[in-house]
Design a protein around this motif. Structure first.
Motif, PDB file in Angstrom:
ATOM      1  N   VAL A 100       0.839  -1.204   0.000  1.00 45.45           N
ATOM      2  CA  VAL A 100       0.000   0.000   0.000  1.00 45.45           C
ATOM      3  C   VAL A 100       0.871   1.250   0.000  1.00 45.45           C
ATOM      4  O   VAL A 100       0.618   2.205  -0.744  1.00 45.45           O
ATOM      5  CB  VAL A 100      -0.942  -0.008   1.219  1.00 45.45           C
ATOM      6  CG1 VAL A 100      -1.636   1.351   1.361  1.00 45.45           C
ATOM      7  CG2 VAL A 100      -1.983  -1.107   1.084  1.00 45.45           C
ATOM      8  N   VAL A 101       1.918   1.237   0.846  1.00 41.09           N
ATOM      9  CA  VAL A 101       2.814   2.395   0.897  1.00 41.09           C
ATOM     10  C   VAL A 101       3.548   2.571  -0.428  1.00 41.09           C
ATOM     11  O   VAL A 101       3.706   3.700  -0.928  1.00 41.09           O
ATOM     12  CB  VAL A 101       3.810   2.240   2.056  1.00 41.09           C
ATOM     13  CG1 VAL A 101       4.807   3.397   2.063  1.00 41.09           C
ATOM     14  CG2 VAL A 101       3.075   2.192   3.385  1.00 41.09           C
ATOM     15  N   SER A 117       1.880   9.948   3.125  1.00 46.12           N
ATOM     16  CA  SER A 117       0.489  10.385   3.149  1.00 46.12           C
ATOM     17  C   SER A 117      -0.280   9.666   4.249  1.00 46.12           C
ATOM     18  O   SER A 117       0.215   8.723   4.871  1.00 46.12           O
ATOM     19  CB  SER A 117      -0.162  10.094   1.796  1.00 46.12           C
ATOM     20  OG  SER A 117      -0.259   8.692   1.612  1.00 46.12           O
ATOM     21  N   SER A 118      -1.518  10.096   4.491  1.00 45.93           N
ATOM     22  CA  SER A 118      -2.364   9.449   5.500  1.00 45.93           C
ATOM     23  C   SER A 118      -2.633   7.992   5.134  1.00 45.93           C
ATOM     24  O   SER A 118      -2.710   7.119   6.003  1.00 45.93           O
ATOM     25  CB  SER A 118      -3.684  10.212   5.645  1.00 45.93           C
ATOM     26  OG  SER A 118      -4.347  10.296   4.378  1.00 45.93           O
ATOM     27  N   THR A 119      -2.783   7.699   3.822  1.00 48.20           N
ATOM     28  CA  THR A 119      -2.977   6.311   3.382  1.00 48.20           C
ATOM     29  C   THR A 119      -1.774   5.444   3.748  1.00 48.20           C
ATOM     30  O   THR A 119      -1.913   4.310   4.201  1.00 48.20           O
ATOM     31  CB  THR A 119      -3.187   6.256   1.852  1.00 48.20           C
ATOM     32  OG1 THR A 119      -4.304   7.054   1.502  1.00 48.20           O
ATOM     33  CG2 THR A 119      -3.415   4.829   1.388  1.00 48.20           C
ATOM     34  N   ALA A 120      -0.598   6.012   3.579  1.00 48.55           N
ATOM     35  CA  ALA A 120       0.619   5.274   3.904  1.00 48.55           C
ATOM     36  C   ALA A 120       0.703   4.991   5.395  1.00 48.55           C
ATOM     37  O   ALA A 120       1.141   3.913   5.816  1.00 48.55           O
ATOM     38  CB  ALA A 120       1.844   6.054   3.445  1.00 48.55           C
ATOM     39  N   TRP A 121       0.238   5.947   6.218  1.00 53.19           N
ATOM     40  CA  TRP A 121       0.293   5.729   7.668  1.00 53.19           C
ATOM     41  C   TRP A 121      -0.659   4.614   8.093  1.00 53.19           C
ATOM     42  O   TRP A 121      -0.366   3.858   9.019  1.00 53.19           O
ATOM     43  CB  TRP A 121      -0.037   7.019   8.416  1.00 53.19           C
ATOM     44  CG  TRP A 121       1.113   7.976   8.463  1.00 53.19           C
ATOM     45  CD1 TRP A 121       1.193   9.196   7.867  1.00 53.19           C
ATOM     46  CD2 TRP A 121       2.351   7.769   9.140  1.00 53.19           C
ATOM     47  NE1 TRP A 121       2.409   9.778   8.110  1.00 53.19           N
ATOM     48  CE2 TRP A 121       3.148   8.919   8.900  1.00 53.19           C
ATOM     49  CE3 TRP A 121       2.883   6.735   9.901  1.00 53.19           C
ATOM     50  CZ2 TRP A 121       4.434   9.058   9.405  1.00 53.19           C
ATOM     51  CZ3 TRP A 121       4.165   6.878  10.408  1.00 53.19           C
ATOM     52  CH2 TRP A 121       4.931   8.018  10.168  1.00 53.19           C
ATOM     53  N   ILE A 122      -1.820   4.502   7.426  1.00 52.17           N
ATOM     54  CA  ILE A 122      -2.743   3.396   7.712  1.00 52.17           C
ATOM     55  C   ILE A 122      -2.075   2.073   7.363  1.00 52.17           C
ATOM     56  O   ILE A 122      -2.185   1.075   8.092  1.00 52.17           O
ATOM     57  CB  ILE A 122      -4.053   3.564   6.923  1.00 52.17           C
ATOM     58  CG1 ILE A 122      -4.807   4.805   7.413  1.00 52.17           C
ATOM     59  CG2 ILE A 122      -4.931   2.317   7.061  1.00 52.17           C
ATOM     60  CD1 ILE A 122      -6.034   5.133   6.594  1.00 52.17           C
ATOM     61  N   ALA A 123      -1.348   2.058   6.262  1.00 54.33           N
ATOM     62  CA  ALA A 123      -0.643   0.840   5.857  1.00 54.33           C
ATOM     63  C   ALA A 123       0.432   0.462   6.862  1.00 54.33           C
ATOM     64  O   ALA A 123       0.690  -0.716   7.130  1.00 54.33           O
ATOM     65  CB  ALA A 123      -0.023   1.023   4.479  1.00 54.33           C
ATOM     66  N   ASP A 138       1.353   4.029  -2.984  1.00 55.56           N
ATOM     67  CA  ASP A 138       1.061   5.427  -2.657  1.00 55.56           C
ATOM     68  C   ASP A 138       2.237   6.333  -2.985  1.00 55.56           C
ATOM     69  O   ASP A 138       2.049   7.475  -3.384  1.00 55.56           O
ATOM     70  CB  ASP A 138       0.714   5.532  -1.171  1.00 55.56           C
ATOM     71  CG  ASP A 138       0.434   6.954  -0.744  1.00 55.56           C
ATOM     72  OD1 ASP A 138      -0.642   7.480  -1.105  1.00 55.56           O
ATOM     73  OD2 ASP A 138       1.298   7.553  -0.051  1.00 55.56           O
TER      74      ASP A 138
END
Length: 505
Positions: free
Chosen positions: A337-338, A471-477, A341
């Motif tokens: 995911v990271v 990004s915020s998506t990367a932090w969720i990953a 992204d």
């Protein structure tokens, strides 16, 4: 007739130089239901006693050569024979003084040569009963000694339940057997409690080492990129790093005297290790650090966990449990995911090329850890081994750096590139020794999870030193990566545990 256990016949040895006397005694003894063996002299009698077990000896006193007194003295001087009851056979009227002397030497009783069968039965029964009581007493005292020795082991605080060796004592239905049962139960409970504590400490040590290795290891991409930006060439930097490690580890090992156990047979293992870790890993890391972001390099390194898991499972080095597989899969999902992204992977371009090239780095890490875990000689110390390995690699890298880059020097004076390179040397030195301690403690699969910790640390170091972002998506990953790390537990600690705790203080 006798107090021996049912179906167990007493065995009698008759020692007499007279053939008539021997036959007479044998006939009378057999009628009483005992087994008999004959010896025609004192020498033959002692030889028979050494070869077989007897419950009682009928011994003539007056014999040529070794007489009955000599036989008695020899028997009483032998720990294996001294408790066998001896009934001396004597012509009472002629040998009264001899009988007294024989009894003083340890004979149980006497029997006249012209004996009555009832008297023979009484003498044998009395002697056998005394022997059985002595045997029971010796067996009981032996159990007491074993239980006392077990208590002393527990008292010192250095024991394992099986090392007490008193399990069989529990089978006896007496007070001592009951004491042994209680004692082994308590010792087992102490051991199990210590075992649970040991496992908890073992897991905690593994987690602490994973985090430590991750923090140290995670800084290497950022520091390597700083060195590359400052003008350090990959081959020259790899040479200086390995020379620093060689000097450090060889010096420490020499001071500690660890080279005394170093053997030439280790060189084959060290040669392979040198190529994998000290040359290929180092050059690939420093080359990639100059081309792609430190956070991305740290993320790609997480693939090491999955690669190690596959290697260890295929080679049966460690068990491939479903829990571990789920943990590794979650970690990989987070990494992908990271990557998607952060990189432009929608088409064929340079990002794909660098991503695929960077995958060689975690592969090399995984190969090294599995190789070390599987092939490292048990008696090889890490400090001198790393020192020799790094020295060997320096002899290969130095000429290559001079040939390709023209010089091993970065600049004419000591400046930024030299400072950053020195910091990188120190960090890698601590990282290596901590990593190998982790592999020894927790196994290569769990140790490979330091790659996830490296990812987190690499992201932090990249942001701190290079201003890189996620990004915020990367932090969720990244949260998936952490969950995966928690699911992959250390390998079971199968080392022999010895309690080291005093119970007398």
């Amino acid at each position: 007739m006798t107090t021996l256990p049912p179906n167990q016949l007493a065995k009698v040895l008759i020692i007499d130089d007279s053939l008539i006397s021997r036959k007479k005694l044998r006939s009378a003894v057999r009628r009483l239901g005992y087994e008999t063996d004959l010896a025609a002299s004192g020498e033959q009698g002692l030889a028979a006693l050494q070869d077989s077990e007897y419950d009682v000896v009928l011994l003539d006193i007056v014999m040529p050569g070794m007489d009955g007194f000599d036989v008695l003295r020899a028997m009483k001087a032998d720990a294996a024979l001294r408790d066998i009851p001896v009934v001396v056979v004597s012509s009472l009227e002629d040998e009264r003084d001899s009988v007294v002397q024989a009894i003083e030497l340890g004979a149980e009783d006497f029997l006249p040569k012209d004996f009555d069968p009832v008297l023979l039965r009484a003498r044998l029964t009395a002697s056998l009963t005394k022997k059985q009581y002595r045997d029971q007493e010796k067996e009981y005292l032996s159990r007491v000694e074993r239980l006392t020795a077990a208590a002393q082991k527990v008292e010192t605080g250095q024991f394992k339940p099986e090392s007490l060796q008193i399990e069989d004592l529990r089978q006896h239905k007496d007070a001592l057997g009951q004491l042994a049962a209680v004692f082994t139960g308590m010792a087992g409970e102490i051991y199990q409690r210590e075992l649970r504590l040991r496992k908890a400490i073992h897991a905690l040590q593994g987690i602490i080492l994973v985090i430590t290795v991750g923090i140290l290891w995670g800084s290497t991409p950022a520091i390597s990129r700083l060195a590359a930006n400052a003008g350090a060439s990959p081959l020259a930097l790899a040479t200086w790093v390995n020379l620093f490690l060689a000097g450090s580890y060889i010096s420490i090992a020499a001071v500690r005297g660890q080279f005394a156990t170093f053997k030439l047979k280790y060189l084959g293992f060290l040669a392979v290790w040198t190529v994998i870790a000290a040359i290929l890993q180092r050059v690939v890391l420093l080359f990639l650090a100059g081309q792609i972001e430190a956070t991305l390099l740290a993320l790609v390194a997480t693939f090491q966990g999955f690669i190690v898991f596959v290697f260890a499972s295929v080679t049966k080095l460690e068990k491939a449990t479903p829990k571990r597989l789920i943990g590794l899969t979650l970690g990989l999902v987070g990494v992908f995911v990271v990557l998607f992204d952060k990189l432009d992977l929608t088409g064929v371009g340079s990002d794909w090329w660098w991503l695929l090239l960077s995958l060689s780095l975690p592969t090399l890490y995984a190969v090294e850890w599995v190789f070390v875990a599987a092939k490292k000689p048990a008696d090889l110390d890490f400090l001198p081994a790393i020192g020799v390995m790094m020295l060997m690699s320096s002899f290969i890298l130095a000429p290559s750096a001079i040939l390709v880059e023209g010089s091993l020097l970065f600049s004419d004076s000591f400046g930024e590139v030299e400072v950053v390179s020195l910091i990188l040397c120190v960090v890698i030195a601590f990282t290596m020794i901590t990593s190998f301690k982790l592999v020894d403690l927790a196994g290569p699969v769990f140790a490979s999870q330091s790659a996830y910790a490296m990812t987190m640390a690499g992201i932090g170091w990249g942001m701190l030193l290079l201003g890189e972002t996620l990004s915020s998506t990367a932090w969720i990953a990244v949260a998936f990566i952490l969950i995966g790390l928690l699911l992959v537990s250390p390998k079971p600690d199968n080392t022999e545990i010895v309690i080291k705790r005093s119970f007398t203080e």
